[in-house]
Design an enzyme around this catalytic site. Structure first.
Site, PDB file in Angstrom:
ATOM      1  CB  THR A 462     -21.163   2.874   5.748  1.00 51.09           C
ATOM      2  OG1 THR A 462     -20.202   2.764   4.679  1.00 51.09           O
ATOM      3  CG2 THR A 462     -21.688   1.493   6.077  1.00 51.09           C
ATOM      4  NE  ARG A 581      -8.524  10.706  15.098  1.00 49.67           N
ATOM      5  CZ  ARG A 581      -7.877  11.872  15.125  1.00 49.67           C
ATOM      6  NH1 ARG A 581      -8.353  12.906  14.505  1.00 49.67           N
ATOM      7  NH2 ARG A 581      -6.746  11.972  15.778  1.00 49.67           N
ATOM      8  CB  ILE A 582     -16.551  10.560  15.482  1.00 51.30           C
ATOM      9  CG1 ILE A 582     -17.040   9.760  16.711  1.00 51.30           C
ATOM     10  CG2 ILE A 582     -17.652  10.668  14.419  1.00 51.30           C
ATOM     11  CD1 ILE A 582     -17.403   8.308  16.461  1.00 51.30           C
ATOM     12  CD  GLN A 591     -23.358   3.159   9.166  1.00 53.27           C
ATOM     13  OE1 GLN A 591     -23.269   1.989   9.503  1.00 53.27           O
ATOM     14  NE2 GLN A 591     -24.086   3.534   8.138  1.00 53.27           N
ATOM     15  CD  GLU A 658     -21.078  -5.439  12.348  1.00 50.88           C
ATOM     16  OE1 GLU A 658     -21.544  -6.576  12.287  1.00 50.88           O
ATOM     17  OE2 GLU A 658     -19.873  -5.185  12.174  1.00 50.88           O
TER      18      GLU A 658
HETATM   19 MO1  MOS Z   1     -21.618  -7.185   9.144  1.00 50.32          MO
HETATM   20  S1  MOS Z   1     -23.004  -8.534   9.884  1.00 50.32           S
HETATM   21  O1  MOS Z   1     -20.181  -7.872   9.769  1.00 50.32           O
HETATM   22  O2  MOS Z   1     -21.727  -7.470   7.459  1.00 50.32           O
END
Ligand code: MOS
Length: 692
Positions: A462, A581-582, A591, A658
């Site tokens: 990430t 905030r980014i 992401q 997500e």
């Molecule tokens: Mo993410 S599906 O909460 O690892």
């Protein structure tokens, strides 16, 4: 906290980028324990349900180079109250196809895999029960959904409001079983030194894995160390312990040497979970101006015989739109399938597909622009908790997105535009994801010329290595190059894993609070041996009781469908987010982009096909289970609106791992309808869909 503005927000390149590009960042399989490594391979059940009646390891044991064959008859007994499928090789009972029934440890992976074929196993099997449907008599309401959400939520007289609504839709959508497919396969390398275990592992949270190993082998936490500095992608399947970690540790103990267990791609389809299929009935009632009077979202999904996993599919419907009468329900069927697990935005992903598709159908029914329909149903407060939002900028996302995409002047009628063979359409859908954080400890040691920042955070690809260093640098009022970050190791101060988009908010809060203490205690130059400060974030967010906290977004998508072949393309899309905030503009974009691409993949490619007669997954590799690749993705315009939310956490940031996938598949489906006039309610949309 004006100092936080110094590095936080900048699009700093990944600090771990050079090592990854040069191949010097060690992943679990590449660790060097300082001795020859043994390899493990497994025998998997060929039936879904039943009992092993004969298991003969003799021929496998005789293979040259085989060190041990583990079976339920000779495997060491595990202790502890282990979840679902973790008691590996503890019983002759079979609960799902692909369950590990024996394991071979050998000098090489080739020998181990060869010997697997020499293990004789016979079963007394019952027919597999794997088909999900809404009329199964055994559907049941779980006590709670995952993450503690209520199973049902009913407000007002939903059926009455639906019956009297001037305009309504009543539609059912289905989404298939899907599988997490990070590039790096799940891998665990285990070594025992006396009664102490080291596990180099591909996971989303070393402390999570450590806890289960401690329970399984009846150890103290300081006897287990799980190390995961670099992870080759993870979307949920690496969040929790699976049989592979337990088995690697068990095998290493039996042979007294370091053992590595790397799952094959095919084994990942049975051993590390999947996203449950869903069947979702959506009923929306509205007045002629498009104001919703009732929303009903009823979900049917599956879990396994040996574990209850209740995906929180309809929960986004509890926050998205205003309506006085509302109902969301979840029912489960226990099937002979492997235990389901989380996969990027579990709940919000399938749920927002159905809700945002139904909103598009309602917009068409009403003759109202789908952006305008959402604006008319914007709730001033959380429509079910009746509390204010800490911040909510969905409308800014919709308006900015419409502008950037060029939505104005869109002909609302479907199948109006054809360019050569291509039918062209556009679609919109909203995105949302809850903002939460969890307890995390942190230790900062101040030295005269640098700081060491230690916390068991995880970078699963990430950019956490970079974003956490940025947060630490600003919080300590120092430069990035004065921060030495240590993450991905259960020997470091406790933190929950990378999951639920809580990572940066939790670990960042812990770092900021500990850094404040460092600055308070530091009067002048730190001592040469270092000033150690143990601190952290205790997990409480009082404002979460009084406010509803969520990130929002909007996707605009163009879809082209070849009228001769049915081929579907997504040449361009615009996504706009409001996520606080980014911290790092570069990794954040990545992401959002990755989430959106996974949504396109859900819409057009991903489907695990269950053979209902033989009970297995018919497509269990990347040849049969299609994941979107570069060639499937067009021009994606990613941006975000400024959002200042001091209530969510010290940093004002909302999780972003997500939200990108939520709503994305609906935007594609809505654009597909606009291009072709065909409403597809069962994913994925494939070339043959056009000719059905
Ligand atoms: Mo993410 S599906 O909460 O690892």
């Amino acid at each position: 906290m004006t100092t936080l503005d110094r590095v936080v927000g900048a699009g700093i390149p990944r600090v771990d980028g050079p090592q990854k590009v040069r191949g010097t960042a060690p992943y679990a399989y590449e660790q060097d324990p300082g001795e020859p490594i043994c390899h493990l391979a497994v025998v998997q059940s060929t039936v879904n349900r039943g009992r092993i009646t004969r298991l003969d390891p003799t021929r496998a044991e005789a293979v040259n180079g085989v060190l041990a064959v583990l079976t339920p008859a000779n495997a060491p007994r595990l202790s502890g109250d282990l979840a679902s499928d973790l008691p590996v090789l503890q019983s002759l009972d079979v609960h799902y196809q692909g369950q590990i029934v024996a394991a071979v440890v050998a000098e090489s992976s080739e020998i181990a895999r060869d010997a697997v074929g020499e293990v004789v196993v016979e079963y007394a099997a019952e027919p597999p029960d794997v088909a999900l449907s809404v009329d199964r008599p055994d559907l049941y309401a779980p006590e709670k959904l995952m993450a503690g959400f209520d199973t049902d939520s009913v407000i007002g007289d939903v059926d009455g409001a639906l019956a009297s609504a001037p305009v309504s839709v009543d539609v059912t959508y289905s989404t298939p079983t899907q599988h997490n497919n990070p590039i790096e396969m799940h891998t665990s390398m285990a070594r025992w030194d006396g009664d102490s275990l080291t596990l180099w592992d591909a996971d989303q949270g070393p402390h999570t894995i450590e806890k289960d190993l401690v329970a399984a082998f009846d150890l103290e936490p300081d006897q287990v160390r799980v190390i995961s500095p670099y992870v080759g992608g993870a979307f949920g399947s690496k969040a929790f312990t699976h049989p592979n970690q337990i088995l690697a540790a068990m095998a290493a103990r039996v042979v007294g040497r370091t053992v590595v267990f790397e799952l094959s791609r095919q084994q990942m389809f049975s051993l590390v979970g999947h996203r449950t299929p869903t069947i979702q009935r959506l009923r929306l009632g509205a007045d002629r101006d498009g104001r919703l009077t009732a929303i009903s979202h009823e979900v049917v999904e599956h879990t396994s015989r040996i574990s209850e996993f209740a995906e929180q599919t309809a929960t986004p419907t509890r926050v998205m739109y205003a309506a006085p009468h509302r109902r969301t329900t979840h029912r489960l069927a226990r099937l002979d399938v492997p235990p389901p697990t989380i996969m990027r935005a579990p709940g919000e992903t399938p749920g927002m597909y159905a809700l945002e598709s139904a909103m598009d159908e309602l917009a068409a029914e009403l003759g109202i622009d789908p952006v305008e329909l959402r604006i008319r149903n914007e709730p001033e407060r959380d429509p079910e908790r009746d509390v204010p939002w800490s911040s909510r900028n969905l409308l800014a996302c919709l308006r900015t997105g419409a502008e950037r995409f060029g939505w104005a002047g869109r002909d609302p009628r479907p199948r109006q535009r054809q360019e050569g063979r291509w039918l062209v359409g556009t679609g919109v859908a909203a995105a949302t994801y809850p903002t939460r954080r969890r307890r995390a400890d942190c230790r900062i040691t101040a030295y005269p010329d640098h700081y060491v920042v230690e916390i068991d955070g995880s970078d699963i690809g990430t950019g956490a290595w970079t974003a956490l260093a940025q947060i630490a640098a600003d919080a300590l009022e120092t430069g990035l190059d004065s921060v030495r970050l240590r993450i991905g190791d259960s020997a470091l101060p406790f933190a929950g894993g990378a999951g639920g988009s809580t990572g940066l908010a939790s670990w960042g809060s812990a770092i900021v609070l500990t850094a404040r203490e460092v600055r308070r205690r530091l009067t002048g130059e730190p001592p040469a041996e270092g000033l150690v400060v143990d601190g952290g974030f205790d997990g409480s967010t009082p404002a979460a009781q009084t406010h509803s906290m969520h990130a929002f977004g909007a996707h605009f998508v163009e879809v082209r469908v070849d009228a001769d072949t049915g081929e579907v393309r997504v040449p361009r899309a615009t996504s706009v987010y409001a996520a606080g905030r980014i911290v790092n503009a570069r990794t954040a974009r990545s992401q959002f982009l990755g989430g959106f691409c996974m949504g396109v993949s859900m819409a057009l490619h991903e489907e695990t096909v269950t053979d209902e007669r033989l009970g297995h997954y018919a497509n269990h590799d990347l040849a049969g289970y299609h994941v979107a690749t570069n060639a499937d993705i067009g021009e994606i315009d990613i941006s975000w609106v400024e959002e200042d939310d001091p209530l969510v956490n010290e940093l004002g940031l909302k999780g972003i791992g997500e939200i990108g996938i939520t709503g994305a598949a609906a935007a594609v489906g809505n654009a597909y309808w606009h291009a072709t006039g065909l409403r597809v309610r069962d994913l994925p949309i494939t070339p043959d869909t056009y000719f059905r």
